[in-house]
Design a protein around this motif. Structure first.
Motif: not given
Length: 337
Positions: A305-325
């Motif tokens: 079962l899922v015990s924890r979810m972490r959403w990065y919707y409001h983390c623009p720098e992290t999302l930008a790097e994730l998009g590139k990688r």
């Protein structure tokens, strides 16, 4: 001398009397942080975050270099902003140089975290990576810097070699002397001659993530809830913290599946550095824009079962790097928190 009002002294005597008799009055045990207070706190935080937003990209760049890890960097940014908000509430003087102020808070937060989790020995070991080490784990000097050096040495090297801070400014940030900074730079650069493998990633149950992604794509809230551990947490980084299925059903899930009726979400399981992630794609229902990645979620699982979810919707720098990688198109939704 501080004078305590008579009414307060009288009330304190009542409380102490009841405590001494083993009882706690209902009015004290049922203290409530009411809606007006909570809205005021959220409003003040929002205004504060908006004011420091122009320097957030540079703060993130510093945290990224300091930690050498995409996820730890975002955690450090959030810890820094939280500490800064509290520090601002404690301060009477205006802050004219916001970025150096935040960098110092970030540095102290990182050193505190290191001391809590990894006491630094007097002599740091210097093992070399085996020839079979995963190249992703030793791909650049940032990873080495984050795992080889004591935190003060790491901060000194990042501030000097990446951001070109003057030695005097580095000393003020680290709360030390220029001579100590020079020594830290010398020791740190020597220790970066070798390589060591990176730290292993936590591994959630991929089958659980696949089931959760299918439930998200089907907009099936009850299937999502059935995959949650009792007391599971959902953290929309920097914005919302939810505990339990009801809070998620009425909060983030309701917003995604009901409020945002002009877009359609699709979820799938992806991978970064060997760690399974849930990727959320979004497209307008009218087909006016192509599908793009707008959300990445990291999950922890326990006993299927899922015990924890972490959403990065409001983390623009992290999302930008994730998009590139991940070689994925990212849609900038304009939210900055």
């Amino acid at each position: 001398m501080l004078t305590i009002p008579a009414s307060t002294r009288s009330r304190n005597r009542v409380v102490q009397s009841r405590i001494s008799k083993g009882g706690w009055p209902v009015e004290y045990g049922m203290t409530v942080l009411d809606d007006d207070l909570m809205q005021g706190v959220r409003a003040a935080r929002s205004v504060f975050f908006e004011r420091v937003d122009p320097v957030r990209p540079e703060l993130h760049r510093y945290c990224r270099r300091l930690t050498g890890d995409i996820w730890e960097a975002e955690d450090l940014v959030q810890e820094t902003l939280t500490r800064a908000f509290s520090r601002a509430a404690d301060s009477f003087d205006r802050i004219d140089r916001v970025l150096p102020w935040l960098v110092r808070i970030a540095t102290n937060a990182y050193i505190d975290s290191w001391r809590r989790s990894r006491p630094t020995p007097a002599e740091m070991p210097e093992p070399a990576a085996p020839e079979t080490a995963d190249p992703l784990e030793v791909r650049d000097a940032l990873s080495e810097l984050a795992t080889r050096l004591a935190p003060q040495e790491r901060a000194a090297i990042v501030l000097k070699d990446v951001f070109d801070y003057p030695l005097a400014d580095i000393a003020r940030t680290l709360g030390t002397t220029v001579g100590a900074v020079k020594a830290a730079l010398h020791r740190g650069r020597e220790r970066l001659d070798g390589r060591i493998p990176g730290r292993p990633r936590p591994q959630p149950d991929r089958a659980v993530l696949e089931a959760l992604a299918a439930a998200f794509s089907a907009y099936d809230v009850e299937r999502i809830v059935a995959l949650l551990l009792d007391g599971a947490e959902s953290v929309l980084i920097g914005v919302v913290h939810e505990e339990g299925a009801d809070a998620m059903r009425n909060g983030s899930l309701h917003h995604m599946f009901v409020v945002e009726s002009d877009v359609r979400y699709r979820a799938e399981v992806g991978e970064l550095d060997g760690e399974p992630l849930m990727l959320m794609w979004q497209a307008p229902v009218d087909g006016s824009l192509p599908e793009a990645l707008v959300e990445v979620m990291r999950l922890e699982t326990t006993d299927g079962l899922v015990s924890r979810m972490r959403w990065y919707y409001h983390c623009p720098e992290t999302l930008a790097e994730l998009g590139k990688r991940l070689a994925a198109p990212i849609r900038d939704h304009g939210y900055r928190f």
